[in-house]
Design an enzyme around this catalytic site. Structure first.
Site, PDB file in Angstrom:
ATOM      1  N   ALA A 134       0.809  -1.217   0.000  1.00 24.01           N
ATOM      2  CA  ALA A 134       0.000   0.000   0.000  1.00 24.01           C
ATOM      3  C   ALA A 134       0.844   1.270   0.000  1.00 24.01           C
ATOM      4  CB  ALA A 134      -0.953   0.000   1.200  1.00 24.01           C
ATOM      5  N   THR A 135       2.016   1.240   0.629  1.00 24.22           N
ATOM      6  CA  THR A 135       2.857   2.445   0.637  1.00 24.22           C
ATOM      7  C   THR A 135       3.236   2.840  -0.784  1.00 24.22           C
ATOM      8  OG1 THR A 135       3.745   2.081   2.855  1.00 24.22           O
ATOM      9  CG2 THR A 135       5.078   3.397   1.356  1.00 24.22           C
ATOM     10  N   ASN A 184      -5.770   2.685  10.854  1.00 22.93           N
ATOM     11  CA  ASN A 184      -4.920   1.595  11.328  1.00 22.93           C
ATOM     12  C   ASN A 184      -4.672   1.616  12.826  1.00 22.93           C
ATOM     13  OD1 ASN A 184      -3.444   3.991  10.274  1.00 22.93           O
ATOM     14  ND2 ASN A 184      -1.689   3.011  11.239  1.00 22.93           N
ATOM     15  N   GLN A 238      -6.222  -1.539   5.605  1.00 27.02           N
ATOM     16  CA  GLN A 238      -6.890  -2.180   6.730  1.00 27.02           C
ATOM     17  C   GLN A 238      -8.304  -2.651   6.401  1.00 27.02           C
ATOM     18  OE1 GLN A 238      -5.827  -3.118   9.581  1.00 27.02           O
ATOM     19  NE2 GLN A 238      -3.914  -2.023   9.902  1.00 27.02           N
ATOM     20  N   SER A 287      -2.492  -3.816   0.721  1.00 28.79           N
ATOM     21  CA  SER A 287      -1.298  -4.562   1.134  1.00 28.79           C
ATOM     22  C   SER A 287      -1.678  -6.011   1.398  1.00 28.79           C
ATOM     23  CB  SER A 287      -0.683  -3.968   2.406  1.00 28.79           C
ATOM     24  OG  SER A 287       0.149  -2.875   2.125  1.00 28.79           O
ATOM     25  N   HIS A 296      -0.186  -8.420   3.239  1.00 30.21           N
ATOM     26  CA  HIS A 296      -0.009  -9.016   4.561  1.00 30.21           C
ATOM     27  C   HIS A 296      -1.147  -8.694   5.514  1.00 30.21           C
ATOM     28  CE1 HIS A 296       1.870  -5.018   5.005  1.00 30.21           C
ATOM     29  NE2 HIS A 296       1.564  -5.103   6.278  1.00 30.21           N
ATOM     30  N   THR A 314      10.450  -6.857 -12.909  1.00 34.84           N
ATOM     31  CA  THR A 314      10.001  -8.240 -12.963  1.00 34.84           C
ATOM     32  C   THR A 314       8.972  -8.510 -11.872  1.00 34.84           C
ATOM     33  OG1 THR A 314      12.136  -8.974 -13.823  1.00 34.84           O
ATOM     34  CG2 THR A 314      10.748 -10.649 -12.811  1.00 34.84           C
ATOM     35  N   CYS A 343       4.734   1.318  11.766  1.00 33.82           N
ATOM     36  CA  CYS A 343       5.688   2.218  11.125  1.00 33.82           C
ATOM     37  C   CYS A 343       6.199   3.301  12.072  1.00 33.82           C
ATOM     38  CB  CYS A 343       5.037   2.887   9.910  1.00 33.82           C
ATOM     39  SG  CYS A 343       4.519   1.726   8.649  1.00 33.82           S
TER      40      CYS A 343
END
Length: 359
Positions: free
Chosen positions: A47-48, A128, A156, A175, A177, A217, A302
């Protein structure tokens, strides 16, 4: 990673063909979950990066068309706030809305700030730190007939409240994860408005991959992992939601023994995030006290290492001592099955009693 090591960009042999097929299937599945087409979704590192492509990539269009006004909020993740700070240094006017104690930005607050030169509204789906849900679907309906684009950081919210993301949101950052997929993989959905697409300029150059917006790639195993995680999460969503909500209810009830304060509008929250503070208790000291029982933090991953008051809680207007000692609890239901709730609450209660005695 071992038996299928083909490059999705290689089209002259079977290994490359199989890799390309895997990527296409993942793209179709993930886009379909958002009520979009495969051609509207690109893969990123998370997401960043998606946020940066969306915000910084739209800037040249704004500069070329005299639309330099951007609306966002003070509770955004740093992955949005810092790109916005960069745009401000380039002459953009960034209008940040403070949500107040509820932690929820109203559609009306956005509507009041819209101007003819408003290029973009960027608002996260779920905060978040507090878990408060933002009205992104309603905002999409407000903006769909205007020239103003809407970007949503859905790190989120994807998987948990995916229905909201099926609204006509122009750009959505995800994201992997956050739904149990691999770290280092994400997507940016770039939804068309009729035949028109969002006019993004690439931030990097060096290949034609991902609609020329994200060269390099493709990490096929990570893409496959993200798709599989999202598939599982979608299939088990109701069970996950119910179990997360049940644990939350048990935790809130148990914490009633302590002097606790919950932060944010508790009527508009996801069931797996809880932000709170304990009267008279130093958050960092409590984290040390509880480290053998639970892994908790003072803010997002973060920023939790910086030991500074949460910018989210401060922007909600909470007192400095409360913002400095806010704790963020989050969980996957299967991670907390063995947690001894009584032991946890008793430790917190005892620590609060000690802090009160020495005060």
């Amino acid at each position: 990673m071992t038996s299928e090591f083909g490059n999705a960009g290689s089209r002259t042999h079977d290994w490359g063909t199989r890799a390309k097929r895997c990527v296409q299937q993942a793209r179709e599945q993930l886009a379909g979950q958002l009520n979009a087409t495969a051609s509207e979704l690109i893969f990123t590192s998370g997401a960043t990066e998606s946020n940066n492509i969306a915000l910084l990539g739209l800037a040249p269009h704004g500069e070329n068309h005299a639309r330099r006004h951007i609306i966002s909020s003070t509770i955004e993740h740093k992955a949005v706030l810092e790109p916005l700070e960069h745009l401000a240094s380039r002459g953009f006017e960034v209008d940040l809305i403070s949500p107040g104690p509820s932690g929820r930005v109203s559609v009306e607050a956005v509507r009041e700030r819209l101007r003819d030169d408003t290029l973009l509204v960027s608002l996260m789906h779920v905060n978040n730190e507090t878990g408060v849900i933002q009205p992104v679907a309603e905002l999409a309906e407000l903006l769909r007939e205007t020239p103003t684009y809407l970007h949503v950081d859905a790190a989120q919210g994807f998987g948990k409240l995916t229905q909201d993301l099926k609204a006509p949101i122009d750009m959505i950052s995800i994201s992997g994860h956050k739904v149990g997929g691999p770290k280092g993989i994400g997507t940016l959905l770039i939804r068309r408005r009729g035949r028109d697409t969002v006019p993004l300029t690439p931030l990097m150059y060096g290949g034609g991959q991902e609609r020329k917006l994200r060269p390099g790639t493709l990490p096929v195993p990570l893409i496959a992992g993200l798709a599989k995680a999202a598939e599982i999460f979608e299939k088990e969503h109701q069970q996950w939601w119910d179990q997360a909500a049940t644990f939350r209810a048990r935790l809130v009830e148990a914490l009633g023994k302590t002097q606790v304060r919950f932060h944010g509008d508790q009527d508009h929250v996801v069931p797996h995030i809880l932000n709170l503070s304990f009267e008279g208790v130093d958050a960092e000291a409590l984290i040390v006290r509880l480290k053998e029982l639970v892994a908790i933090a003072t803010g997002s991953a973060c920023t939790s290492a910086s030991y500074t008051p949460s910018h989210v809680l401060r922007s909600m207007g909470l007192p400095e001592d409360v913002a400095s000692n806010g704790l963020r609890l989050s969980w996957f239901p299967d991670q907390v099955q063995g947690l001894d709730m009584d032991e946890l609450v008793n430790e917190i209660w005892a620590f609060q009693e000690e802090a009160s005695y020495f005060a």
